[in-house]
Design an enzyme around this catalytic site. Structure first.
Site, PDB file in Angstrom:
ATOM      1  N   LYS A   1       0.840  -1.212   0.000  1.00 11.10           N
ATOM      2  CA  LYS A   1       0.000   0.000   0.000  1.00 11.10           C
ATOM      3  C   LYS A   1       0.873   1.260   0.000  1.00 11.10           C
ATOM      4  O   LYS A   1       0.673   2.168  -0.802  1.00 11.10           O
ATOM      5  CB  LYS A   1      -0.896  -0.009   1.240  1.00 11.10           C
ATOM      6  CG  LYS A   1      -1.558   1.335   1.478  1.00 11.10           C
ATOM      7  CD  LYS A   1      -2.140   1.418   2.875  1.00 11.10           C
ATOM      8  CE  LYS A   1      -1.833   2.559   3.617  1.00 11.10           C
ATOM      9  NZ  LYS A   1      -1.432   3.390   4.402  1.00 11.10           N
ATOM     10  N   ASN A   2       1.847   1.319   0.903  1.00  4.64           N
ATOM     11  CA  ASN A   2       2.585   2.577   1.059  1.00  4.64           C
ATOM     12  C   ASN A   2       3.547   2.856  -0.099  1.00  4.64           C
ATOM     13  O   ASN A   2       4.008   3.983  -0.262  1.00  4.64           O
ATOM     14  CB  ASN A   2       3.295   2.625   2.412  1.00  4.64           C
ATOM     15  CG  ASN A   2       2.292   2.857   3.533  1.00  4.64           C
ATOM     16  OD1 ASN A   2       1.150   3.268   3.285  1.00  4.64           O
ATOM     17  ND2 ASN A   2       2.691   2.574   4.773  1.00  4.64           N
TER      18      ASN A   2
ATOM     19  N   CYS B   1      -4.873   8.188   8.994  1.00  2.17           N
ATOM     20  CA  CYS B   1      -5.021   7.695  10.367  1.00  2.17           C
ATOM     21  C   CYS B   1      -4.660   8.784  11.373  1.00  2.17           C
ATOM     22  O   CYS B   1      -3.703   9.537  11.173  1.00  2.17           O
ATOM     23  CB  CYS B   1      -4.107   6.494  10.587  1.00  2.17           C
ATOM     24  SG  CYS B   1      -4.596   5.045   9.652  1.00  2.17           S
TER      25      CYS B   1
ATOM     26  N   ARG C   1       0.811  15.216  12.714  1.00  2.00           N
ATOM     27  CA  ARG C   1       1.496  14.704  11.523  1.00  2.00           C
ATOM     28  C   ARG C   1       1.948  15.887  10.662  1.00  2.00           C
ATOM     29  O   ARG C   1       1.408  16.146   9.591  1.00  2.00           O
ATOM     30  CB  ARG C   1       0.595  13.735  10.742  1.00  2.00           C
ATOM     31  CG  ARG C   1       0.218  12.512  11.562  1.00  2.00           C
ATOM     32  CD  ARG C   1      -0.535  11.461  10.770  1.00  2.00           C
ATOM     33  NE  ARG C   1       0.323  10.717   9.864  1.00  2.00           N
ATOM     34  CZ  ARG C   1      -0.075   9.645   9.162  1.00  2.00           C
ATOM     35  NH1 ARG C   1      -1.321   9.222   9.274  1.00  2.00           N
ATOM     36  NH2 ARG C   1       0.747   9.010   8.358  1.00  2.00           N
TER      37      ARG C   1
ATOM     38  N   ASP D   1       4.286   0.423  12.007  1.00  2.00           N
ATOM     39  CA  ASP D   1       3.052  -0.105  11.404  1.00  2.00           C
ATOM     40  C   ASP D   1       2.780  -1.558  11.790  1.00  2.00           C
ATOM     41  O   ASP D   1       1.761  -2.123  11.402  1.00  2.00           O
ATOM     42  CB  ASP D   1       3.101   0.041   9.875  1.00  2.00           C
ATOM     43  CG  ASP D   1       3.066   1.498   9.442  1.00  2.00           C
ATOM     44  OD1 ASP D   1       2.800   2.363  10.287  1.00  2.00           O
ATOM     45  OD2 ASP D   1       3.326   1.771   8.255  1.00  2.00           O
TER      46      ASP D   1
ATOM     47  N   ILE E   1       7.751   6.715  16.911  1.00  2.00           N
ATOM     48  CA  ILE E   1       7.390   7.482  15.699  1.00  2.00           C
ATOM     49  C   ILE E   1       6.127   8.321  15.912  1.00  2.00           C
ATOM     50  O   ILE E   1       6.119   9.515  15.633  1.00  2.00           O
ATOM     51  CB  ILE E   1       7.177   6.538  14.483  1.00  2.00           C
ATOM     52  CG1 ILE E   1       8.307   5.523  14.352  1.00  2.00           C
ATOM     53  CG2 ILE E   1       6.969   7.351  13.202  1.00  2.00           C
ATOM     54  CD1 ILE E   1       9.625   6.028  13.868  1.00  2.00           C
TER      55      ILE E   1
ATOM     56  N   ARG F   1      -8.861   0.502   4.025  1.00  3.02           N
ATOM     57  CA  ARG F   1      -7.944   1.418   3.346  1.00  3.02           C
ATOM     58  C   ARG F   1      -6.638   0.728   2.992  1.00  3.02           C
ATOM     59  O   ARG F   1      -5.972   1.105   2.030  1.00  3.02           O
ATOM     60  CB  ARG F   1      -7.623   2.621   4.259  1.00  3.02           C
ATOM     61  CG  ARG F   1      -8.721   3.658   4.288  1.00  3.02           C
ATOM     62  CD  ARG F   1      -8.255   4.930   4.968  1.00  3.02           C
ATOM     63  NE  ARG F   1      -6.852   5.139   4.737  1.00  3.02           N
ATOM     64  CZ  ARG F   1      -5.932   5.340   5.684  1.00  3.02           C
ATOM     65  NH1 ARG F   1      -6.271   5.409   6.942  1.00  3.02           N
ATOM     66  NH2 ARG F   1      -4.682   5.516   5.370  1.00  3.02           N
TER      67      ARG F   1
HETATM   68  C1  EPZ Z   1       4.482   6.851   6.438  1.00  2.00           C
HETATM   69  O1  EPZ Z   1       3.806   7.982   6.992  1.00  2.00           O
HETATM   70  C2  EPZ Z   1       3.432   5.765   6.328  1.00  2.00           C
HETATM   71  N1  EPZ Z   1       2.356   6.233   5.480  1.00  2.00           N
HETATM   72  C3  EPZ Z   1       2.912   5.397   7.720  1.00  2.00           C
HETATM   73  O2  EPZ Z   1       2.065   4.271   7.557  1.00  2.00           O
HETATM   74  C4  EPZ Z   1       4.077   4.990   8.620  1.00  2.00           C
HETATM   75  O3  EPZ Z   1       3.610   4.790   9.929  1.00  2.00           O
HETATM   76  C5  EPZ Z   1       5.159   6.074   8.621  1.00  2.00           C
HETATM   77  O4  EPZ Z   1       5.546   6.405   7.262  1.00  2.00           O
HETATM   78  C6  EPZ Z   1       6.415   5.660   9.382  1.00  2.00           C
HETATM   79  O5  EPZ Z   1       6.937   4.497   8.809  1.00  2.00           O
HETATM   80  C7  EPZ Z   1       2.505   6.216   4.159  1.00  2.00           C
HETATM   81  O6  EPZ Z   1       3.520   5.780   3.628  1.00  2.00           O
HETATM   82  C8  EPZ Z   1       1.363   6.720   3.354  1.00  2.00           C
HETATM   83  P1  EPZ Z   1       6.914   9.976   8.348  1.00  2.00           P
HETATM   84  P2  EPZ Z   1       4.518   9.409   6.938  1.00  2.00           P
HETATM   85  O7  EPZ Z   1       6.954  11.234   7.580  1.00  2.00           O
HETATM   86  O8  EPZ Z   1       5.301   9.498   5.690  1.00  2.00           O
HETATM   87  C9  EPZ Z   1       7.565  13.273  11.811  1.00  2.00           C
HETATM   88  C10 EPZ Z   1       0.143   2.955   7.831  1.00  2.00           C
HETATM   89  O9  EPZ Z   1      -0.385   2.423   8.829  1.00  2.00           O
HETATM   90  N2  EPZ Z   1       7.529  14.251  10.700  1.00  2.00           N
HETATM   91  O10 EPZ Z   1       7.966   8.955   8.130  1.00  2.00           O
HETATM   92  O11 EPZ Z   1       3.459  10.426   7.163  1.00  2.00           O
HETATM   93  C11 EPZ Z   1       6.204  12.609  12.020  1.00  2.00           C
HETATM   94  O12 EPZ Z   1       5.372  13.386  12.841  1.00  2.00           O
HETATM   95  C12 EPZ Z   1       0.674   4.377   7.913  1.00  2.00           C
HETATM   96  O13 EPZ Z   1       0.261   2.397   6.733  1.00  2.00           O
HETATM   97  C13 EPZ Z   1       7.791  15.581  10.969  1.00  2.00           C
HETATM   98  O14 EPZ Z   1       8.015  15.991  12.121  1.00  2.00           O
HETATM   99  O15 EPZ Z   1       5.465   9.299   8.184  1.00  2.00           O
HETATM  100  C14 EPZ Z   1       6.613  11.277  12.613  1.00  2.00           C
HETATM  101  O16 EPZ Z   1       6.832  11.429  13.988  1.00  2.00           O
HETATM  102  C15 EPZ Z   1       0.354   5.050   9.184  1.00  2.00           C
HETATM  103  N3  EPZ Z   1       7.794  16.475   9.925  1.00  2.00           N
HETATM  104  C16 EPZ Z   1       7.954  10.959  11.948  1.00  2.00           C
HETATM  105  O17 EPZ Z   1       8.422  12.210  11.437  1.00  2.00           O
HETATM  106  C17 EPZ Z   1       7.554  16.074   8.648  1.00  2.00           C
HETATM  107  O18 EPZ Z   1       7.581  16.934   7.758  1.00  2.00           O
HETATM  108  C18 EPZ Z   1       7.891   9.978  10.798  1.00  2.00           C
HETATM  109  O19 EPZ Z   1       6.860  10.346   9.899  1.00  2.00           O
HETATM  110  C19 EPZ Z   1       7.294  14.722   8.384  1.00  2.00           C
HETATM  111  C20 EPZ Z   1       7.297  13.821   9.432  1.00  2.00           C
END
Ligand code: EPZ
Length: 420
Positions: free
Chosen positions: A22-23, A117, A122, A306, A328, A398
């Site tokens: 999915k991702n 989610c 985020r 995840d 995370i 989803r």
């Molecule tokens: C991706 O989300 C995945 N979603 C999430 O999967 C997954 O949990 C996550 O990566 C971590 O592996 C998709 O790929 C669509 P991040 P993403 O940016 O990209 C902080 C699922 O269940 N951050 O790696 O949104 C953030 O708050 C979903 O399939 C900032 O501070 O996650 C978090 O603490 C849920 N500023 C950490 O970084 C930013 O600009 C990692 O988030 C971006 C992120």
């Protein structure tokens, strides 16, 4: 309203074929906007996030033909608008990839703040920082994101946080930029490598994906005219591996990349499970109560957030006390209250949860707060004694293709029921 009704306990046994990730898929679809032409994507998971992604692309002017349930051909020759439909983009998180892709393709985008989610704050500051470094102007106003760039020019970008979304998004924006972009402190998840492989197949020049420095040499055009198959879903595979452990079952997963599953395999062995690794398939089985273990979620190659709720089900049934530290997301323990309704003994405080292992879980009505919480509840319901009713299925749908059918095939007594 729909619910899943699971009657347990069942020992899950047999074979499961893992779907495309999915991702990865939710990034590959917007990435097609960078192509001035046609491409085919195969092994797409048949899930609601993909259907919405396709609808969005069509609203932007793309032409999509479904070749089968898991394969589409996309023609992105004529992109007719830079305004993404608000009602659709607010439904899921990955709509933020439209920003990088459309800045690259059209130098302009208007999109609603992404949904998805509810896992705590985020922010997308690292995405914006990357786009601005490349020369775009990005503003966020009244729930909308506006991006504009007369010209994107490659440059070095250091990510303050390891972010999957920001790494992919900046990579998308940099593919057609002038000159070279380097992303330092990049995320290394399998889906990042998949997006880079896809773009390279279409004519991009991206090197180092899967390491923490990605170098993107801008090219003039992506040619399309190629077929790409989505990488197998690491998280779906991990979900079934942990289902085998929680139900003291014996499952063989086909169509997976076991290299992507190493952190999960290591924890499964630590809790007393057995794993046989065949490279593109894996057998996981368990014949006793799981041992206690401590988990800390981390970016890849660490233990994935995840799979944290699914691992939580295993530890709730563990022999002794375990601790999970979620590093995370700030609110990814909502599922623990639901497991407690089923007889688990879990105390969650901030980003830490304490598990006092119990011998058995018992069926109860429960609510899925997010996608992976929903998957955890399906596992818990299968392991538990009695009837579990799981509500809020839109989260599960989803991200998991036909979850009840896949669980039924390996022995679960699970049905989708529509309630008045
Ligand atoms: C991706 O989300 C995945 N979603 C999430 O999967 C997954 O949990 C996550 O990566 C971590 O592996 C998709 O790929 C669509 P991040 P993403 O940016 O990209 C902080 C699922 O269940 N951050 O790696 O949104 C953030 O708050 C979903 O399939 C900032 O501070 O996650 C978090 O603490 C849920 N500023 C950490 O970084 C930013 O600009 C990692 O988030 C971006 C992120």
């Amino acid at each position: 309203m729909e619910k899943l009704v699971v009657t347990g306990p069942t020992r899950l046994t047999g074979e499961v074929t893992i779907s495309g990730a999915k991702n990865a898929a939710v990034a590959l679809l917007p990435a097609t906007l960078l192509i001035d032409g046609v491409c085919t994507i195969e092994n797409l998971p048949n899930i609601s996030d993909i259907k919405i992604s396709c609808e969005i692309l069509e609203k932007l002017g793309a032409k999509i033909t479904w070749n089968s349930k898991h394969s589409i051909t996309i023609d992105t020759t004529n992109i007719t608008t830079t305004k993404a439909p608000l009602d659709l983009t607010s439904k899921f998180r990955a709509s933020y990839y439209l920003i990088g892709a459309m800045l690259g393709r059209k130098g302009e985008i208007e999109v609603g703040m992404p949904g998805g989610c509810k896992l705590g704050a985020r922010p997308i500051d690292q995405h914006i920082k990357g786009f601005e470094a490349l020369g775009a102007n990005v503003t966020v106003e009244k729930g909308k994101i506006y991006g504009k760039a007369d010209k994107l020019v490659g440059c070095p970008i250091y990510m303050d946080i390891v972010s999957v979304g920001a790494t992919i998004n900046v990579m998308l924006a940099a593919v057609l930029a002038k000159g070279t972009t380097t992303i330092d402190n990049a995320a290394k998840e399998p889906h990042i490598v998949d997006v880079a492989n896809f773009l390279n197949t279409m004519g991009a020049d991206i090197r180092g994906a899967g390491t923490d420095v990605i170098k993107i040499n801008g090219v003039e055009k992506l040619h399309g005219n190629a077929t790409y198959s989505v990488v197998p879903d690491q998280i779906e595979a991990g979900t079934f591996m942990l289902a085998a452990i929680a139900t003291k079952g014996d499952l063989t997963l086909k169509n997976c990349i076991t290299k992507h599953l190493e952190s999960i395999t290591a924890k499964i062995i630590e809790v007393g499970g057995n794993v046989e690794d065949y490279g593109d398939s894996i057998r996981v089985w368990m014949d006793k109560r799981p041992n206690k273990a401590n988990i800390k979620t981390l970016p890849y190659p660490g233990f994935p957030t995840d799979l944290q709720p699914q691992m939580g089900v295993v530890l709730s049934l563990g022999n002794g006390n375990s601790i999970i530290n979620e590093s995370i997301w700030e609110s990814r323990f909502q599922y623990t209250e639901e497991l407690n309704r089923m007889g688990a003994k879990i105390t969650a405080q901030g980003k830490t949860a304490f598990f006092e292992g119990v011998e058995k879980l018992y069926g109860a009505p429960v609510y899925s707060s997010d996608l992976r919480a929903g998957a955890a509840l399906v596992i818990a319901g299968t392991a538990a004694e009695g009837i579990t009713e799981i509500y809020n299925l839109q989260h599960i749908d989803r991200g998991y293709e036909n979850i009840e059918e896949k669980f039924r095939k390996i022995g679960a007594n699970i049905e989708r029921v529509t309630e008045e």
